[in-house]
Design a protein around this motif. Structure first.
Motif, PDB file in Angstrom:
ATOM      1  N   ARG A  99       0.831  -1.210   0.000  1.00  8.13           N
ATOM      2  CA  ARG A  99       0.000   0.000   0.000  1.00  8.13           C
ATOM      3  C   ARG A  99       0.861   1.253   0.000  1.00  8.13           C
ATOM      4  O   ARG A  99       0.586   2.219  -0.728  1.00  8.13           O
ATOM      5  CB  ARG A  99      -0.911  -0.004   1.228  1.00  8.13           C
ATOM      6  N   ASP A 106      -9.835   3.826  -3.236  1.00 12.71           N
ATOM      7  CA  ASP A 106      -9.153   2.996  -2.234  1.00 12.71           C
ATOM      8  C   ASP A 106      -8.894   1.597  -2.772  1.00 12.71           C
ATOM      9  O   ASP A 106      -7.821   1.019  -2.553  1.00 12.71           O
ATOM     10  CB  ASP A 106      -9.988   2.918  -0.955  1.00 12.71           C
ATOM     11  N   THR A 137      -8.255  -2.531  -1.069  1.00 12.04           N
ATOM     12  CA  THR A 137      -9.595  -2.766  -0.541  1.00 12.04           C
ATOM     13  C   THR A 137     -10.317  -1.443  -0.303  1.00 12.04           C
ATOM     14  O   THR A 137      -9.771  -0.550   0.346  1.00 12.04           O
ATOM     15  CB  THR A 137      -9.542  -3.535   0.792  1.00 12.04           C
ATOM     16  N   VAL A 149     -13.529   0.073   1.622  1.00 16.21           N
ATOM     17  CA  VAL A 149     -14.370  -0.327   2.764  1.00 16.21           C
ATOM     18  C   VAL A 149     -15.483   0.692   2.957  1.00 16.21           C
ATOM     19  O   VAL A 149     -15.226   1.902   3.010  1.00 16.21           O
ATOM     20  CB  VAL A 149     -13.539  -0.451   4.055  1.00 16.21           C
ATOM     21  N   PRO A 165      -8.782   2.237   4.383  1.00 19.43           N
ATOM     22  CA  PRO A 165      -8.363   0.831   4.517  1.00 19.43           C
ATOM     23  C   PRO A 165      -7.326   0.624   5.615  1.00 19.43           C
ATOM     24  O   PRO A 165      -7.286  -0.446   6.229  1.00 19.43           O
ATOM     25  CB  PRO A 165      -7.785   0.513   3.131  1.00 19.43           C
ATOM     26  N   THR A 224     -16.975  -4.593   1.655  1.00 17.30           N
ATOM     27  CA  THR A 224     -15.685  -4.306   1.032  1.00 17.30           C
ATOM     28  C   THR A 224     -15.720  -4.608  -0.458  1.00 17.30           C
ATOM     29  O   THR A 224     -16.572  -5.370  -0.943  1.00 17.30           O
ATOM     30  CB  THR A 224     -14.565  -5.145   1.684  1.00 17.30           C
ATOM     31  N   THR A 271     -12.799  -5.347  -3.709  1.00 16.60           N
ATOM     32  CA  THR A 271     -11.429  -5.570  -4.150  1.00 16.60           C
ATOM     33  C   THR A 271     -11.431  -5.768  -5.662  1.00 16.60           C
ATOM     34  O   THR A 271     -12.195  -6.606  -6.164  1.00 16.60           O
ATOM     35  CB  THR A 271     -10.827  -6.817  -3.469  1.00 16.60           C
ATOM     36  N   TYR A 281      -7.452  -9.994   1.490  1.00 18.49           N
ATOM     37  CA  TYR A 281      -6.798  -8.970   0.676  1.00 18.49           C
ATOM     38  C   TYR A 281      -6.471  -9.538  -0.694  1.00 18.49           C
ATOM     39  O   TYR A 281      -5.776 -10.560  -0.822  1.00 18.49           O
ATOM     40  CB  TYR A 281      -5.519  -8.477   1.355  1.00 18.49           C
TER      41      TYR A 281
END
Length: 380
Positions: free
Chosen positions: A35, A124, A130, A132, A211, A331, A333, A342
């Motif tokens: 990240r 994000d 992820t 959220v 996140p 969430t 992704t 993740y």
């Protein structure tokens, strides 16, 4: 509070702290490093291999791809004016379905700024793996001061009969009134003062969660099958006092500034001063404290079932605890991985490309500059 409840609270706080530490260690490992790298590549920061006197050009492949995909996804979700549509199951449900559709869209777009929620959660996910979203019902009220002048006794009684009106200031006086029909003057009691009216602003709230502030059990595959999730947040002491928490309990809370994930450092790298504690010398009620809204699944012997406990707490103090039916998080992704919470972000796939393109373009610029501006020295 009896000894059993105190023991239970200490036990639950200890369990929550162990789960928070485990989730933080998990998120701070490879996930936090990726990240941090993704945010820095998105911002186009120096790559760390620059040579003095040579080109420092940084290609913006991550930024270009994230913004392009974000625009396409936003168009997909916002092309229709309705974020969702309820379908009637019978002829009797037509009006109810139409009203439900209108209310949900009003709540999402008007009361919760739905366009920004979509933008933030997609961003994000594309950069930080992820996105959220948290949704919950918030009981909230605002108060307005209203002045009234020379109300009769009937008008005054009618005004105070409203359950949301509270008298703040009152002045009684006697005035002379002339009867229009008989012309007779008589004395009448009138009321002047100030009232406080309570206006209900409760609503269903939908908000994005950073996140880096969302913690989950390392064994979890989805939020729905996780037995622990937590949302780390910063609140002022004044906000907690206004919600009815006792002053001596709020005074025990503190700010956990050292508890940061690598990804949050990358997010704040473009604006490092944002994380500074500007309110350290501010008034006590404006001081920020770190709270966790944690959801943990535990066995309840009275119900003979596993239930979710919602706990609002700090590292050492429990503010509130109640049983809830589910966790309020959802969430998203972009590239999910099987059996893992993740997944991978779009930035993860493009960081190597950006590094390669930056190196190639630097080589072209360096070659051009050395060719056109080189100097020859004669060794005589």
């Amino acid at each position: 509070m009896n000894m059993t409840i105190e023991m239970d609270e200490r036990e639950i706080l200890s369990t929550l702290e162990r789960n928070i530490d485990a989730a933080d260690t998990y998120a701070n490992s490879e996930v936090g490093h990726q990240r941090d790298k993704a945010h820095r590549y998105y911002y186009g920061e120096p790559m760390g291999n620059e040579v003095r006197g040579r080109s420092h050009h940084v290609s913006r492949d991550v930024f270009d791809a994230v913004e392009a995909v974000k625009a396409m996804m936003l168009e997909t979700f916002s092309a229709d004016k309705n974020i969702c549509r309820f379908e009637p199951q019978s002829a009797d449900d037509v009006n109810t379905a139409r009203l439900a559709t209108a209310w949900v869209n009003y709540n999402f777009y008007r009361q919760n700024n739905g366009n920004k929620i979509l933008t933030d959660v997609i961003h994000d996910a594309l950069v930080a793996k992820t996105g959220v979203v948290k949704r919950y019902y918030k009981a909230d009220y605002k108060y307005e001061m209203e002045e009234f002048e020379q109300f009769s006794e009937n008008e005054f009684s009618l005004m105070l009969s409203a359950p949301d009106v509270e008298l703040v200031e009152l002045v009684e006086e006697s005035v002379e009134v002339v009867d229009e029909q008989t012309g007779t003057a008589y004395s009448q009691l009138v009321f002047t003062g100030v009232t406080k009216r309570r206006i209900d602003t409760s609503k269903v709230c939908v908000e994005t969660v950073e996140p880096e502030d969302f913690l989950i059990n390392p064994r979890a595959k989805t939020v729905q099958d996780s037995d622990f999730c937590s949302h780390r947040m910063a609140r002022t002491r004044g906000e907690l006092l206004s919600e009815g928490y006792e002053e001596d309990v709020v005074a025990k809370l503190d700010n956990d500034d050292t508890f940061k994930e690598d990804g949050s450092l990358g997010r704040d790298s473009i604006d490092g001063n944002r994380a500074d504690n500007f309110g350290s010398n501010d008034s006590k009620d404006r001081e920020y404290v770190t709270l966790y809204e944690s959801y943990i699944k535990r066995y309840d012997p009275q119900l003979n079932a596993c239930v979710y406990y919602k706990c609002l707490h700090s590292r050492r103090v429990m503010l509130d605890m109640e049983i809830v039916s589910e966790m309020p998080f959802r969430t998203f992704t972009p590239f999910p991985l099987p059996h893992r919470f993740y997944g991978m972000s779009l930035a993860d796939q493009l960081c190597d490309l950006q590094k390669t393109m930056s190196s190639l373009k630097r080589g072209v610029v360096d070659h051009l500059m050395l060719t056109t501006t080189s100097r020859w020295v004669a060794n005589l």
